[in-house]
Design an enzyme around this catalytic site. Structure first.
Site, mmCIF file in Angstrom:
data_model
loop_
_atom_site.group_PDB
_atom_site.id
_atom_site.type_symbol
_atom_site.label_atom_id
_atom_site.label_comp_id
_atom_site.label_asym_id
_atom_site.label_seq_id
_atom_site.Cartn_x
_atom_site.Cartn_y
_atom_site.Cartn_z
ATOM 1 N N SER A 122 -1.562 3.509 15.319
ATOM 2 C CA SER A 122 -1.362 4.958 15.302
ATOM 3 C C SER A 122 -2.496 5.735 15.985
ATOM 4 O O SER A 122 -2.240 6.618 16.799
ATOM 5 C CB SER A 122 -1.203 5.434 13.859
ATOM 6 O OG SER A 122 -2.318 5.052 13.066
ATOM 7 N N LYS B 217 -6.155 -8.898 11.276
ATOM 8 C CA LYS B 217 -6.032 -7.448 11.093
ATOM 9 C C LYS B 217 -7.371 -6.908 10.635
ATOM 10 O O LYS B 217 -7.917 -7.348 9.624
ATOM 11 C CB LYS B 217 -4.947 -7.146 10.058
ATOM 12 C CG LYS B 217 -4.827 -5.667 9.726
ATOM 13 C CD LYS B 217 -3.656 -5.402 8.812
ATOM 14 C CE LYS B 217 -3.590 -3.935 8.436
ATOM 15 N NZ LYS B 217 -2.436 -3.665 7.556
ATOM 16 N N ARG C 298 -10.403 -0.690 2.643
ATOM 17 C CA ARG C 298 -9.739 -1.994 2.669
ATOM 18 C C ARG C 298 -10.648 -3.123 3.175
ATOM 19 O O ARG C 298 -10.190 -4.153 3.622
ATOM 20 C CB ARG C 298 -8.497 -1.928 3.560
ATOM 21 C CG ARG C 298 -7.473 -0.886 3.154
ATOM 22 C CD ARG C 298 -6.087 -1.300 3.588
ATOM 23 N NE ARG C 298 -5.177 -0.201 3.785
ATOM 24 C CZ ARG C 298 -4.659 0.568 2.831
ATOM 25 N NH1 ARG C 298 -4.979 0.374 1.574
ATOM 26 N NH2 ARG C 298 -3.825 1.538 3.126
ATOM 27 N N ARG D 97 -1.775 6.389 7.988
ATOM 28 C CA ARG D 97 -1.865 6.575 6.535
ATOM 29 C C ARG D 97 -1.309 7.925 6.132
ATOM 30 O O ARG D 97 -0.774 8.068 5.042
ATOM 31 C CB ARG D 97 -3.294 6.340 6.066
ATOM 32 C CG ARG D 97 -3.643 4.869 6.220
ATOM 33 C CD ARG D 97 -5.030 4.502 5.753
ATOM 34 N NE ARG D 97 -5.285 3.098 6.059
ATOM 35 C CZ ARG D 97 -6.481 2.529 5.954
ATOM 36 N NH1 ARG D 97 -7.516 3.248 5.548
ATOM 37 N NH2 ARG D 97 -6.636 1.250 6.250
ATOM 38 N N CYS E 54 0.807 -1.230 0.000
ATOM 39 C CA CYS E 54 0.000 0.000 0.000
ATOM 40 C C CYS E 54 0.839 1.279 0.000
ATOM 41 O O CYS E 54 0.384 2.315 -0.463
ATOM 42 C CB CYS E 54 -1.006 -0.009 1.141
ATOM 43 S SG CYS E 54 -0.288 -0.187 2.766
ATOM 44 N N LYS F 43 -4.368 -6.897 15.384
ATOM 45 C CA LYS F 43 -4.234 -5.477 15.123
ATOM 46 C C LYS F 43 -5.570 -4.883 14.723
ATOM 47 O O LYS F 43 -6.247 -5.476 13.891
ATOM 48 C CB LYS F 43 -3.212 -5.285 13.995
ATOM 49 C CG LYS F 43 -3.041 -3.877 13.513
ATOM 50 C CD LYS F 43 -2.147 -3.853 12.322
ATOM 51 C CE LYS F 43 -2.124 -2.436 11.811
ATOM 52 N NZ LYS F 43 -1.403 -2.322 10.585
HETATM 53 C C1 PBG Z 1 -0.009 -1.600 5.821
HETATM 54 C C2 PBG Z 1 -0.162 -1.262 7.263
HETATM 55 C C3 PBG Z 1 -1.073 -0.391 7.888
HETATM 56 C C4 PBG Z 1 -0.700 -0.321 9.233
HETATM 57 C C5 PBG Z 1 0.405 -1.166 9.389
HETATM 58 N N1 PBG Z 1 0.700 -1.751 8.167
HETATM 59 C C6 PBG Z 1 -2.148 0.454 7.345
HETATM 60 C C7 PBG Z 1 -3.366 -0.135 6.779
HETATM 61 O O1 PBG Z 1 -3.581 -1.339 6.803
HETATM 62 O O2 PBG Z 1 -4.126 0.658 6.278
HETATM 63 C C8 PBG Z 1 -1.358 0.513 10.289
HETATM 64 C C9 PBG Z 1 -0.503 0.830 11.469
HETATM 65 C C10 PBG Z 1 -0.992 1.920 12.353
HETATM 66 O O3 PBG Z 1 -2.101 2.481 12.218
HETATM 67 O O4 PBG Z 1 -0.238 2.255 13.261
HETATM 68 N N2 PBG Z 1 -0.923 -2.465 5.288
#
Ligand code: PBG
Length: 339
Positions: free
Chosen positions: A287, A207, A229, A217, A130, A260
């Site tokens: 995040s 996830k 997603r 992002r 991504c 996650k």
């Molecule tokens: C990539 C990824 C993401 C995160 C970690 N790896 C973003 C997503 O899936 O949109 C998010 C990590 C965070 O918010 O700290 N696929």
């Protein structure tokens, strides 16, 4: 009859406050402890040179260029943080995310730089597309019946190639985060065929499609340019399904599992740990979970240290063995290096 303590004892024989009266005793009977040694720090590596670009939505975090990495890595090892997970922000993006596969790719360069600097830090690479695709989705796209979606199987081959390239650069652990079906077995086969059979896979097994990824992002410049997603990440309403995801990833050869986000998914962490107590479990304190606390603390609405430690304690208590967290440096400063 042997005398068994009466488990039905109640007040006034039983007073649970007795164990809370003395600070030292409280520590002795504490069941869960958070240590810096359990924490993994995410790093955002940016193309270009001599730049540290603050991430507005994540106070205390910057995008950092490879040439500035050595000093950053020394400060991380000085704090006793055992590992980092790397995210790359490339100079160019295209439909297939080809910048992710290059030997001179941003993450590949960063891994080599860290390995030149120290052998003590565990280097995990997030494996996804991504950040590298111009459309911001986690693989290559296919249009069918007027709907555009990530094409699962062609993406697997690209994931395996990216994994080999990370391993070749010196990554210690590969962490696929794209939620593609079959990703763990494809990556395992690719790594093994290239002679990297001893590199473990930490699978983002459960996830969820979460609003809590918002600040990331911005940090990783990986917002989907259309849609979201939800066709590959899990529905927040589902818990049982996480056990299927996890079982599948284990069958495909995952060495460690991840749940996650963490805070809104403590029940998932708990279930996964109960279902697989013998498999190391990581939780990603994402995040948005970090930025919420920073924002409230900046307004004086929450005590930052106490809130952060309580969150991390709850994630460990739910069953996570290790935590990926943007708070790792803060915790090391509060508890002391490596404590
Ligand atoms: C990539 C990824 C993401 C995160 C970690 N790896 C973003 C997503 O899936 O949109 C998010 C990590 C965070 O918010 O700290 N696929």
């Amino acid at each position: 009859m042997t005398s068994v303590p009466d488990s039905s004892a109640h007040f006034p024989q039983l007073r649970l406050r007795r164990l809370r009266g003395h600070a030292v005793l409280r520590e002795l009977v504490r069941e869960t402890e958070v240590s810096v040694r359990d924490l993994i720090l995410p790093l955002f590596i940016r193309h270009g040179s001599n730049t540290r670009q603050p991430i507005g939505s994540m106070p205390g975090h910057d995008q950092i260029t490879v040439d500035l990495l050595a000093d950053e890595i020394r400060s991380i090892t000085d704090l006793g943080i055992p590992g980092v997970i790397l995210f790359g922000i490339p100079a160019t993006k295209d439909a297939a995310g080809s910048a992710a596969l290059r030997d001179e790719g941003i993450v590949q360069q960063a891994v080599r730089k860290i390995k030149e600097t120290t052998a003590d830090l565990l280097v995990i690479t997030d494996l996804c597309f991504c950040e590298y695709t111009d459309h911001g989705h986690c693989g290559v796209l296919r249009e069918r019946h007027g709907r555009t979606d990530v094409d699962n199987d062609p993406t697997l081959d690209l994931l395996a190639r990216q994994a080999v390239s990370h391993a070749q650069a010196g990554a210690d652990v590969i962490a696929p985060s794209g939620m593609m079906d079959g990703m763990v077995s494809a990556i395992r086969r690719g790594l093994d065929a290239a002679g990297h059979e001893s590199i473990p896979i930490l699978s983002y097994a459960a996830k969820y499609a979460s609003a809590f990824y918002g600040p990331f992002r911005e940090a990783a410049e990986s917002t989907p340019q259309f849609g979201d997603r939800r066709t590959y990440q899990m529905d927040p309403g589902n818990a049982q399904e996480s056990l299927r995801e996890v079982a599948l990833d284990l069958a495909e050869g995952a060495d460690m599992l991840m749940v996650k986000p963490a805070l809104s998914y403590l029940d998932i962490i708990c279930r996964v740990k109960q279902a697989h107590p013998d498999v190391p479990l990581c939780a990603y304190n994402v995040s948005g979970e970090y930025s919420m606390v920073k924002a409230a603390a900046a307004k004086g609405w929450l005590d930052e240290q106490r809130t952060t430690m309580e969150i991390l304690t709850s994630i460990r208590r739910a069953g996570a063995d290790m935590i990926i967290t943007y708070s790792a440096k803060d915790v090391a400063r509060w508890l002391g290096p490596g404590k």
